[in-house]
Design a protein around this motif. Structure first.
Motif, PDB file in Angstrom:
ATOM      1  N   ASP A   1     -16.812 -22.101 -16.873  1.00  7.38           N
ATOM      2  CA  ASP A   1     -17.664 -20.966 -17.248  1.00  7.38           C
ATOM      3  C   ASP A   1     -19.115 -21.400 -17.399  1.00  7.38           C
ATOM      4  N   GLN A   2     -19.322 -22.534 -18.068  1.00  6.94           N
ATOM      5  CA  GLN A   2     -20.690 -23.007 -18.260  1.00  6.94           C
ATOM      6  C   GLN A   2     -21.329 -23.414 -16.938  1.00  6.94           C
TER       7      GLN A   2
ATOM      8  N   LEU B   1     -22.500 -20.189 -15.252  1.00  8.83           N
ATOM      9  CA  LEU B   1     -23.724 -19.686 -15.887  1.00  8.83           C
ATOM     10  C   LEU B   1     -24.898 -20.625 -15.618  1.00  8.83           C
TER      11      LEU B   1
ATOM     12  N   TYR C   1     -28.436 -19.195 -14.296  1.00 11.88           N
ATOM     13  CA  TYR C   1     -29.658 -19.266 -15.092  1.00 11.88           C
ATOM     14  C   TYR C   1     -30.703 -20.196 -14.490  1.00 11.88           C
TER      15      TYR C   1
ATOM     16  N   SER D   1     -16.646 -14.983 -16.066  1.00  8.90           N
ATOM     17  CA  SER D   1     -17.717 -15.749 -16.698  1.00  8.90           C
ATOM     18  C   SER D   1     -19.002 -14.940 -16.772  1.00  8.90           C
TER      19      SER D   1
ATOM     20  N   ASP E   1     -20.877 -13.161 -20.251  1.00  9.41           N
ATOM     21  CA  ASP E   1     -22.246 -13.497 -20.640  1.00  9.41           C
ATOM     22  C   ASP E   1     -23.096 -12.256 -20.907  1.00  9.41           C
TER      23      ASP E   1
END
Length: 955
Positions: free
Chosen positions: A281-282, A285, A289, A351, A355
């Motif tokens: 998931d990170q 993201l 980002y 994911s 967010d």
């Protein structure tokens, strides 16, 4: 040897260096050329976000420093783009300069010139004024770098140059123009972005003669397999293919997946604040980002839509021109998050959605619903977004939600239908619409949890009664009233809407006929007028080719009250073949499955329920999943599979607790009581009997199953009087209902067992003879069981004939448990006749079958009978015949191959001509032959192994 965990971690650190050897070698060759020729070079490493540019840069920098070069490093950042000379300051910070160069650099950084124009953007009439101001500073900077390039080449590395400040880019371009005779190597990295951050800088950089662009491609399956496991090649490649499908070869995403896999393998404890899948998931993201906000907005829109979306549709959703959405889609595709025009994997979608704030998600879903409705999308697609937004204020939303709910019910998705209808319930609708919504909502929610609809069902009935029983609301309530045992209210609803019956082939008339049949078949104790009306409906059902529920219930009626004029097995099979692939047909198929069960075809019920339970729609309808499991359990019980029957019956009660089963609870409970009794677990049977069964259950056919199971338990504990009472009640009800069919409950047979147990042999024999004389509805299993019991009362010669036919019948119908009893009795008969060797063979076979069936009590009983001591010499595991024929089929085929007619085979094997024909049909299919003369000659060899006791009986 490195421990597995450390070996795994080492693999993670080199993730992005796999499949990057070519690019790193190119940089090394450039460095060597720079060192050898004393000429500089600029290399730009490009790739998608997460493609490993930073690791390539660091790996090359470490190598260059180890080789003797001097390496100065810096990294651009979006947060520091406005920091004047920020990147240049990073480069010179660790240069270890001499006093004079350090003073020049300190002066440059402390008192920098004014901001330059856009790097590379000169005016038409020559250099701008700021350039003349910058000239001395730039000259001093270049001189300092030349000093650092002695005696070995100087390497300047700048990561994420697209985030560098304009002043630092101005300096870098100045250096790049003067590298022809300077041993300085500049290595930059740049991510593919929505639009170039410094187009003039890039244009001039690309025009330099000593410039090279290096692109990092996505990882291949082979590269990912090396990361997964260098040793286990087949398994590693399979895992790599899954990784590639999820990540598109993006090294950052791939590294996260492998990290999760390694953590699972070594059972590493996650951090206290970590959640399952956090690494991936990170990583998702992180990719988002590091792009511009516009790219992230497009990704969020795709996550909300969850479908391929062209650029014009995305632009409409996000209030941007389509030309702005298309580049964002391309960027997402190159980063591995997108496959064509859709997010690559559901985890990526989750994911992104996680967010977003709840308000953001609802807003986008509402906008998506409006946009898709305007573009003419399917009601189900629009309704999905309306439900997610929790919005139904516009006038057009209610019809859309109603249509979507209807389609969802037809597709076997009651959960989706219920969500749509709950939203309609919050909208401002008139009373008629509200009643129709309640009727559909009861149907949808009942399929998920029958206990959840009690209040709404009561409201629906009250509304229908107050408004004169309109057909839609009244008929919708009938099945669920019957499930709860509210028979009188169901009868009132059917009678109340009878006046609404339209033309003979109308939908309303068909539904009314179906509900009349359902009322009469589920509760056969209805008054005579109701049964007569149902009989008329059954007659109409024979010609109701266009209304499947009427056909299904007509087939069930033919199985419960056979007359010889209809074939319930054939009719049930036709319905199942026609409708089994329809996701919303599960409610329709319960009736033909029950018809097969009560017509004595438990084998077909087992096959069909196994196929239906594998269908995806079953996952979303717990009630029908539980019903199918209960039917499969009862079929397994009738096939002698005690462990399977218990497993499926318990699973049915796991899907649906006893309280939610209504009057149908008698079905799975009866199966579990019988399983426990047959296995000798009487205390467990008592616990199942302690479960509350509604009184209304004993007005239904399933209640007879329960009475028979309870009677069997009573008999096992020596309570003959209680067993007799239950079985006599079965017989009275079945005769009163006109459903005296052995496939439902062979009450005469069971009562005969009780009579034999108390020593009343004459009455027991009379009951068995009556069972055999039943004109219709005597299935092979019941006939075989009856003949076995009747053989215990016959003279030795006749006993062998009866047992021979019983064995064939029970083998043909597949009831292994009753076959064990028949084989045991046959062995005992042979033992008494002095044929101990053949008797022992039969008993051993019976013992093995009993063990396979989970009937340990019966197996031990066989052990006590056998004087040879079965446990000391366990039976050999039977070998599955290569041709796939059962023993009964092989015997028939062998005699047919020798030229015997069907009647002669019937006489020799003591089975009916019909049974011979059925066996031959299966033989032809399994051996792929068309006629009797095509039977292989090798089958003649199987004519001899007829059991010796059968040959003796025949003689």
């Amino acid at each position: 040897m490195i421990p597995a965990r450390h070996r795994g971690r080492e693999g993670l650190t080199r993730t992005v260096l796999v499949q990057r050897e070519e690019q790193i070698n190119l940089l090394r060759d450039t460095f060597r050329s720079c060192e050898r020729q004393r000429r500089g070079h600029v290399s730009l490493v490009t790739g998608a976000v997460g493609s490993g540019k930073t690791s390539v840069l660091e790996s090359f920098g470490d190598w260059a420093a180890a080789t003797g070069g001097r390496v100065l490093s810096a990294a651009g950042s979006r947060a520091e783009r406005g920091l004047h000379l920020g990147v240049l300051g990073q480069l010179l910070h660790g240069a270890r300069l001499g006093p004079e160069p350090a003073s020049r650099v300190e002066c440059l950084l402390r008192e920098p010139p004014p901001p330059p124009p856009e790097a590379g953007a000169d005016g038409a009439d020559g250099p701008a004024v700021p350039d003349r101001v910058w000239a001395p500073a730039l000259h001093g900077l270049f001189s300092t770098l030349l000093d650092l390039a002695e005696p070995s080449p100087l390497v300047l590395t700048v990561d994420d140059v697209h985030h560098a400040d304009p002043a630092s880019l101005h300096c870098l371009l100045y250096v790049a123009r003067r590298l022809r005779h300077a041993p300085i190597m500049v290595v930059l990295t740049e991510a593919r972005m929505l639009r170039p951050a410094h187009p003039h800088f890039r244009a001039e950089l690309f025009s330099q003669p000593h410039f090279t662009r290096i692109t990092l491609p996505p990882l291949t399956v082979e590269a990912i397999a090396r990361l997964v496991d260098d040793d286990a090649e087949p398994a590693a490649r399979e895992t790599a293919e899954r990784c590639l499908r999820m990540t598109g070869g993006n090294p950052l995403l791939t590294r996260a997946l492998i990290e999760e896999r390694l953590r699972e393998e070594v059972d590493e404890e996650p951090a206290p604040d970590a959640v399952l899948g956090d690494a991936f998931d990170q990583a998702v993201l992180g990719c988002l980002y590091r792009h511009e906000p516009g790219v992230r907005r497009v990704a969020q829109a795709l996550a909300v839509l969850d479908r391929p979306a062209p650029a014009d549709l995305l632009g409409h959703l996000l209030d941007m021109v389509p030309e702005s959405a298309a580049p964002a889609v391309r960027v997402l595709r190159t980063s591995g998050l997108l496959d064509q025009d859709r997010l690559r994997h559901p985890r990526i979608r989750r994911s992104i959605l996680a967010d977003m704030s709840a308000e953001e998600r609802r807003g986008l879903h509402r906008r998506a619903a409006e946009m898709l409705h305007e573009h003419g999308a399917e009601p189900g697609t629009v309704a999905e977004h309306l439900v997610a937004a929790g919005w139904a204020d516009a006038a057009w939303t209610v019809p859309v939600l109603h249509d979507a709910a209807g389609h969802a019910l037809a597709a076997g998705r009651p959960d989706v239908a219920a969500a749509c209808l709950r939203l309609v319930g919050r909208a401002d609708v008139d009373e008629e619409q509200r009643t129709a919504t309640t009727a559909m909502l009861v149907s949808a929610r009942w399929q998920v949890n029958p206990l959840a609809v009690t209040g709404q069902l009561g409201h629906l009935v009250d509304t229908a009664r107050d408004t004169g029983w309109p057909a839609g609301a009244a008929l919708a309530a009938v099945p669920y009233l019957l499930w709860q045992g509210r028979v009188e209210e169901a009868g009132e609803a059917v009678a109340g809407c009878a006046g609404d019956e339209e033309a003979a082939h109308s939908a309303t008339a068909g539904r009314l006929r179906a509900m009349r049949l359902l009322l009469a078949l589920s509760h056969p104790d209805q008054p005579a007028p109701v049964r007569e009306t149902a009989g008329t409906s059954r007659a109409a059902g024979l010609t109701a080719g266009g209304h499947p529920p009427v056909q299904a219930l007509t087939v069930l009626g033919a199985a419960l009250s056979p007359t010889g004029e209809q074939d319930p097995v054939g009719g049930a099979e036709q319905l199942l073949h026609r409708h089994h692939a329809e996701d919303g047909a599960l409610p329709l198929l319960a009736a033909p499955l029950l018809a097969l069960l009560w017509a004595g075809r438990a084998d077909r019920v087992a096959a069909w329920t196994a196929a239906l339970l594998d269908r995806p729609a079953v996952r979303h309808a717990p009630v029908w999943r539980a019903v199918l499991r209960a039917l499969r359990a009862e079929a397994a019980l009738r096939l002698g599979d005690l462990p399977g029957a218990e497993q499926h019956a318990r699973a049915a009660l796991d899907d649906l607790p006893v309280a939610a089963w209504g009057v149908a609870a008698a079905g799975p409970l009866a199966t579990l009581i019988t399983c426990a009794t047959e296995s000798g677990r009487h205390a467990e049977a008592e616990r199942w009997l302690a479960q509350t069964v509604p009184a209304g259950a004993f007005r239904t056919p399933l209640g007879l199953h329960y009475l028979a199971a309870r009677a069997r338990h009573h008999l096992a504990l020596g309570r003959a009087h209680a067993a007799t009472a239950d079985l006599r009640r079965c017989g009275e009800l079945m005769r009163a209902w006109g459903a005296d069919v052995a496939g439902l409950v062979p009450w005469r047979l069971e009562l005969a067992r009780v009579q034999f147990a108390v020593g009343n042999k004459a009455h027991g024999t009379q009951l068995l003879q009556e069972q055999l004389r039943v004109p219709y509805g005597l299935d092979e299993r019941t006939r075989g069981r009856t003949l076995r019991l009747l053989a215990t009362t016959a003279a030795p010669d006749h006993r062998r004939k009866l047992l021979s036919e019983a064995v064939n019948l029970l083998q043909g119908c597949g009831d292994r448990l009753e076959l064990v009893r028949a084989l045991g009795d046959t062995g005992q008969t042979l033992q008494r006749a002095g044929d101990s060797a053949q008797a022992r063979l039969l008993v051993r076979r019976a013992y093995q079958l009993a063990q396979d069936c989970g009937a340990s009590v019966l197996a031990q009983r066989l052990v006590r009978r056998d004087t040879g001591g079965l446990p000391a010499a366990p039976p050999v595991e039977p070998v599955e015949p290569e041709d796939g024929l059962s023993e009964a089929e092989r015997r028939v085929a062998a005699l047919a191959a020798q030229g015997h007619t069907n009647r002669q085979i019937s006489s020799k094997l003591f089975i009916t001509v019909s049974t011979v024909e059925q066996h031959l049909t299966r033989v032809y299919r399994k051996l792929d032959v068309k006629r009797r003369t095509d039977l292989p000659a090798r089958l003649v060899a199987y004519a001899e192994p007829l059991p010796e006791e059968m040959q003796s009986a025949a003689s």
